[in-house]
Design a protein around this motif. Structure first.
Motif, mmCIF file in Angstrom:
data_model
loop_
_atom_site.group_PDB
_atom_site.id
_atom_site.type_symbol
_atom_site.label_atom_id
_atom_site.label_comp_id
_atom_site.label_asym_id
_atom_site.label_seq_id
_atom_site.Cartn_x
_atom_site.Cartn_y
_atom_site.Cartn_z
ATOM 1 N N UNK A 20 42.883 69.145 -66.292
ATOM 2 C CA UNK A 20 43.969 69.824 -65.585
ATOM 3 C C UNK A 20 43.526 69.959 -64.130
ATOM 4 N N UNK A 21 44.395 69.576 -63.202
ATOM 5 C CA UNK A 21 44.006 69.615 -61.794
ATOM 6 C C UNK A 21 44.901 70.563 -60.992
ATOM 7 N N UNK A 80 26.436 73.369 -56.155
ATOM 8 C CA UNK A 80 27.370 73.878 -55.154
ATOM 9 C C UNK A 80 27.586 72.873 -54.022
ATOM 10 N N UNK A 81 28.767 72.774 -53.500
ATOM 11 C CA UNK A 81 30.033 73.341 -53.962
ATOM 12 C C UNK A 81 30.885 72.314 -54.701
ATOM 13 N N UNK A 82 30.280 71.484 -55.524
ATOM 14 C CA UNK A 82 31.013 70.363 -56.129
ATOM 15 C C UNK A 82 31.166 70.410 -57.644
ATOM 16 N N UNK A 83 30.168 70.947 -58.367
ATOM 17 C CA UNK A 83 30.218 70.842 -59.830
ATOM 18 C C UNK A 83 29.593 72.059 -60.495
ATOM 19 N N UNK A 101 34.950 69.689 -57.913
ATOM 20 C CA UNK A 101 35.684 69.820 -56.662
ATOM 21 C C UNK A 101 35.453 68.596 -55.788
ATOM 22 N N UNK A 102 36.551 68.069 -55.240
ATOM 23 C CA UNK A 102 36.470 66.968 -54.284
ATOM 24 C C UNK A 102 37.339 67.310 -53.085
ATOM 25 N N UNK A 105 40.789 65.152 -47.173
ATOM 26 C CA UNK A 105 41.285 65.636 -45.884
ATOM 27 C C UNK A 105 41.073 67.128 -45.775
ATOM 28 N N UNK A 106 42.161 67.874 -45.512
ATOM 29 C CA UNK A 106 42.055 69.334 -45.401
ATOM 30 C C UNK A 106 42.321 70.026 -46.735
ATOM 31 N N UNK A 107 42.305 69.259 -47.795
ATOM 32 C CA UNK A 107 42.580 69.807 -49.130
ATOM 33 C C UNK A 107 41.368 69.666 -50.037
ATOM 34 N N UNK A 108 41.308 70.556 -51.018
ATOM 35 C CA UNK A 108 40.268 70.493 -52.041
ATOM 36 C C UNK A 108 40.951 70.370 -53.390
ATOM 37 N N UNK A 109 40.543 69.378 -54.154
ATOM 38 C CA UNK A 109 41.085 69.211 -55.502
ATOM 39 C C UNK A 109 40.099 69.774 -56.511
ATOM 40 N N UNK A 110 40.621 70.600 -57.407
ATOM 41 C CA UNK A 110 39.860 71.115 -58.542
ATOM 42 C C UNK A 110 40.265 70.306 -59.761
#
Length: 165
Positions: A20-21, A80-83, A101-102, A105-110
């Protein structure tokens, strides 16, 4: 409110993964803090206590479940801050979860991943994760919290019919 389910099932060598993202217009470090700092997790999931480190266990309260139970959660990996990878056992089974987390651009996807051993029961757990991730969105955006009644049982059939990708 009528939320739209977004979960998907992916086949892996070790079994199916429920994914789920959510995407946030925020730096990755800020989203990471929402997932790992006890005062911030308390806003959408529940507080936790203990000494957090890979290989250690903490106590987490599911503050928005009936009875607000506490569970022991083992931290399997923390990068931190990826997994963040965690696991726990309770009366409902063994839960293996990853939060990835990836930056785009100016967004972070979980990318929330529950590693399953089978797809039985996904009709119950999928709506729950959609609900909690929407609570995370609401906490971050300071908007009203969703009601679980908008997620279950209405999303149950969606999750039960998901094909393995």
């Amino acid at each position: 409110m009528t939320p739209t389910p977004s979960g998907r099932l992916f086949g892996t060598d070790s079994g199916p993964d429920l994914v789920v993202t959510r995407t946030f217009r925020a730096p990755v470090e800020d989203v990471w803090a929402s997932l790992t700092e006890p005062d911030r997790t308390a806003r959408w999931y529940g507080p936790w206590e203990g000494e957090a480190a890979p290989g250690r266990s903490i106590r987490v309260q599911m503050a928005y479940e009936e009875g607000a139970p506490w569970s022991e959660l083992r931290i399997d990996a923390c990068e931190p801050p990826r997994r963040l990878a965690v696991s726990m056992r309770d009366e409902f089974g063994h839960w293996r979860l990853e939060l990835l987390l990836t930056t785009q651009g100016d967004r972070t996807e979980l990318r929330f991943v529950q590693h399953l051993t089978e797809t039985a029961g996904v009709g119950e757990v999928g709506p729950g994760w959609e609900y909690y991730l929407d609570r995370l969105v609401a906490a971050r955006e300071d908007t009203p919290m969703p009601s679980f009644d908008d997620y279950y049982p209405s999303m149950k059939a969606y999750f039960e019919q998901l094909p393995l990708a």
